[in-house]
Motif scaffolding. Structure first.
Motif, short mmCIF file in Angstrom:
data_model
loop_
_atom_site.label_atom_id
_atom_site.label_comp_id
_atom_site.label_asym_id
_atom_site.label_seq_id
_atom_site.Cartn_x
_atom_site.Cartn_y
_atom_site.Cartn_z
N MET A 104 0.85 -1.19 0.00
CA MET A 104 0.00 0.00 0.00
C MET A 104 0.89 1.25 0.00
N GLY A 105 0.54 2.25 -0.79
CA GLY A 105 1.37 3.45 -0.91
C GLY A 105 0.88 4.58 -0.02
N ILE A 106 1.18 5.81 -0.45
CA ILE A 106 0.78 7.00 0.32
C ILE A 106 -0.72 7.19 0.23
N ARG A 107 -1.31 7.58 1.35
CA ARG A 107 -2.74 7.87 1.40
C ARG A 107 -2.95 9.29 1.92
N PHE A 108 -3.82 10.03 1.24
CA PHE A 108 -4.15 11.40 1.63
C PHE A 108 -5.65 11.53 1.84
N PHE A 109 -6.03 12.45 2.75
CA PHE A 109 -7.44 12.83 2.85
C PHE A 109 -7.72 13.85 1.76
N PRO A 143 21.62 3.06 4.87
CA PRO A 143 20.75 3.28 6.04
C PRO A 143 20.23 1.97 6.63
N SER A 144 20.13 1.95 7.95
CA SER A 144 19.50 0.80 8.60
C SER A 144 18.00 0.88 8.36
N ALA A 145 17.33 -0.27 8.43
CA ALA A 145 15.94 -0.33 7.98
C ALA A 145 14.91 0.03 9.04
N ASP A 146 15.19 -0.23 10.32
CA ASP A 146 14.15 -0.15 11.34
C ASP A 146 13.49 1.23 11.41
N LEU A 147 14.30 2.28 11.52
CA LEU A 147 13.75 3.63 11.61
C LEU A 147 12.99 3.99 10.34
N LEU A 148 13.56 3.69 9.19
CA LEU A 148 12.91 4.05 7.92
C LEU A 148 11.58 3.32 7.74
N ASP A 149 11.52 2.07 8.14
CA ASP A 149 10.27 1.30 8.00
C ASP A 149 9.17 1.91 8.88
N ALA A 150 9.49 2.21 10.13
CA ALA A 150 8.49 2.77 11.05
C ALA A 150 8.07 4.17 10.60
N PHE A 151 9.03 4.97 10.19
CA PHE A 151 8.74 6.33 9.72
C PHE A 151 7.88 6.30 8.47
N GLY A 152 8.23 5.45 7.51
CA GLY A 152 7.47 5.37 6.26
C GLY A 152 6.04 4.89 6.50
N ALA A 153 5.86 3.92 7.36
CA ALA A 153 4.50 3.42 7.66
C ALA A 153 3.64 4.53 8.26
N ALA A 154 4.24 5.36 9.11
CA ALA A 154 3.49 6.46 9.73
C ALA A 154 3.13 7.53 8.71
N MET A 155 4.09 7.93 7.92
CA MET A 155 3.87 9.04 6.99
C MET A 155 3.00 8.64 5.79
N ASP A 156 3.03 7.38 5.40
CA ASP A 156 2.14 6.91 4.34
C ASP A 156 0.68 7.11 4.73
N ASP A 157 0.41 7.07 6.03
CA ASP A 157 -0.96 7.18 6.54
C ASP A 157 -1.36 8.64 6.68
N ASP A 158 -1.59 9.30 5.54
CA ASP A 158 -2.05 10.69 5.53
C ASP A 158 -1.12 11.61 6.32
#
Length: 472
Positions: free
Chosen positions: A1-6, A352-367
């Motif tokens: 799933m990609g980026i989602r916007f309202f 880059p290590s993955a852990d921070l990027l994965d958590a950050f990306g999941a948050a920001m993808d959600d609007d």
């Protein structure tokens, strides 16, 4: 799933899919400043939000073309020009320059294109002429050109796509000349304002006589000139939903320049209001702040940006001076962690290590869930500090964590504190303290520590020796 916007247009969260058939190019327009005065902190919430959207799209690999207009002719500007006697371009140039200076202080990327309204009068006249030819615009007895909401709706078009309007009370032919008006005053709006004595020297020739454009036609003409008749994202504050953005849609789609099945804009994103100390900004309340007001109080653009990015863009945000102090403390935690990582990593570079990027990306993808994004950052800070203190972080791992932060910071853009070089007299005190410690004269060493602190410097004793840190 990609980026989602309202999407304000559909009033729901949608997956972002650009118009580009290859799925990579994105056209993005943000309503820019009206350069009649210094922008205030409420204005800058919108521009920092716009910068965040662009940076995150680029983080996800999109090729963004960012356009932001400069409104350098409208009612308020003409009033100021008349009051000051300063020519239009000279007057607006000053505030335009100040705006871009503030934008840089807030670490915002400069948009790729920043068109001025006064340099697009020809495009505005062409757009108005097309609306006239289609029977949607008309010349009133005052010689101004107005947009007919009745004729627009008669073409099968919808007026009120972003806001719910009571069109039952609309009286055909009723007009509003002002650029700004309330939803309760829905009426035909001005596209071209016939010259009046109060306009002074601010006018241009047109097929309908001398005059100047209405505010709403300016953004329609400039956005379509630089992004085409249909583009992906239009941003702005929620105060612009009506009448400005609603009228933009009507003008742009009324001209019927879009391909069949396409709208003027696919995704509309609106930022919520900003309060200051719990109240609407007002000079009479003493809570009206420009950026330079805050800089004069000792805060930095970095701290202001951080605070503006701590609340979700669709939530009203209470901006306080205590909040800025909290921003300074939060950034201090990040800076301290980064300092330790740099010391450990040295000159080594790594992926880059993955852990921070994965958590950050999941948050920001959600609007653009910045709260969850910052939560990921501070969990990373806590865990990184724990690993450094326990000696379990290698040089290569430290370099990888630094690289991960740099990727995250390409979006948040708060950077890190600039290291301040200690003056010779401070270095001399540090040397004296080291000598006292070697002589086991701990009372003198403690006294020198306090003297350094009184002069604005802290000592941090590390395995590699003492490190001076400037007190913010």
């Amino acid at each position: 799933m990609g980026i989602r916007f309202f999407n304000t247009l559909t009033r729901k969260i949608e997956e972002f899919e650009p118009l580009d058939t290859a799925g990579k190019k994105v056209g993005m327009y943000c309503c820019g400043p009206t350069v009649y005065d210094l922008a205030h902190i409420g204005n800058f919430r919108t521009f920092v939000f716009s910068d965040l959207v662009r940076r995150y799209l680029e983080f996800r690999g999109y090729d963004v073309r960012h356009v932001m207009n400069i409104t350098d002719v409208e009612d308020k500007i003409i009033k100021r020009v008349r009051e000051t006697g300063i020519p239009l371009r000279e007057y607006t140039a000053r505030y335009e320059a100040e705006f871009f200076r503030d934008l840089a202080e807030l670490r915002c990327l400069r948009p790729h294109v920043t068109p001025r309204a006064t340099e697009h009068i020809g495009e505005m006249i062409e757009l108005i002429a097309r609306l006239m030819d289609r029977g949607i615009a008309y010349q009133a007895p005052d010689r101004s050109i107005y947009f007919s909401i009745e004729k627009y709706r008669g073409c099968g078009c919808c007026y009120g796509q972003l806001t719910r309007l009571n069109l039952d009370e609309l009286r055909p032919g009723e007009r509003v000349a002002s650029d700004d008006y309330a939803k309760e005053s829905v009426a035909d709006f001005a596209l071209w304002k016939a010259r009046v004595p109060e306009d002074g020297d601010v006018y241009w020739p047109s097929p309908w006589g001398e005059g100047r454009p209405g505010w709403h036609i300016e953004c329609s003409a400039m956005s379509m000139k630089h992004l085409g008749p249909s583009f992906d994202i239009h941003l702005g504050g929620e105060d612009l939903m009506f009448p400005h953005h609603e009228d933009e849609i009507a003008q742009s789609e009324g001209a019927a320049l879009q391909q069949s099945g396409r709208r003027f804009v696919k995704y509309w994103l609106h930022g919520a209001f900003l309060l200051v100390e719990g109240k609407k900004m007002a000079k009479s309340l003493g809570n009206f702040f420009t950026l330079r007001d805050l800089l004069a109080k000792g805060f930095t653009g970095r701290e202001v940006r951080y605070l503006l990015l701590t609340a979700h863009y669709r939530e009203p945000f209470n901006f306080t001076l205590d909040g800025l102090a909290g921003a300074r403390a939060a950034l201090g935690r990040i800076d301290e962690c980064l300092g330790k990582l740099r010391e450990l990593a040295g000159n080594l570079r790594a992926e880059p290590s993955a852990d921070l990027l994965d958590a950050f990306g999941a948050a920001m993808d959600d609007d653009l869930n910045v709260s969850a994004g910052w939560a990921a950052v501070f969990e990373w800070v806590r865990e990184t500090n724990r690993r450094i203190a326990g000696g379990s972080l290698s040089q290569a791992q430290a370099a990888a964590e630094l690289a991960a932060w740099e990727r995250v910071d390409s979006v948040f853009a708060v950077g890190s504190r600039q290291e301040v070089e200690a003056p010779p007299e401070i270095l001399a005190l540090l040397e004296q303290r080291q000598e006292a410690r070697k002589a086991r004269d701990f009372a003198r060493a403690d006294a020198l520590r306090e003297k350094l602190k009184a002069n604005g410097w802290l000592i941090e004793d590390t395995p590699k020796g003492p490190r001076l840190k400037k007190i913010q």
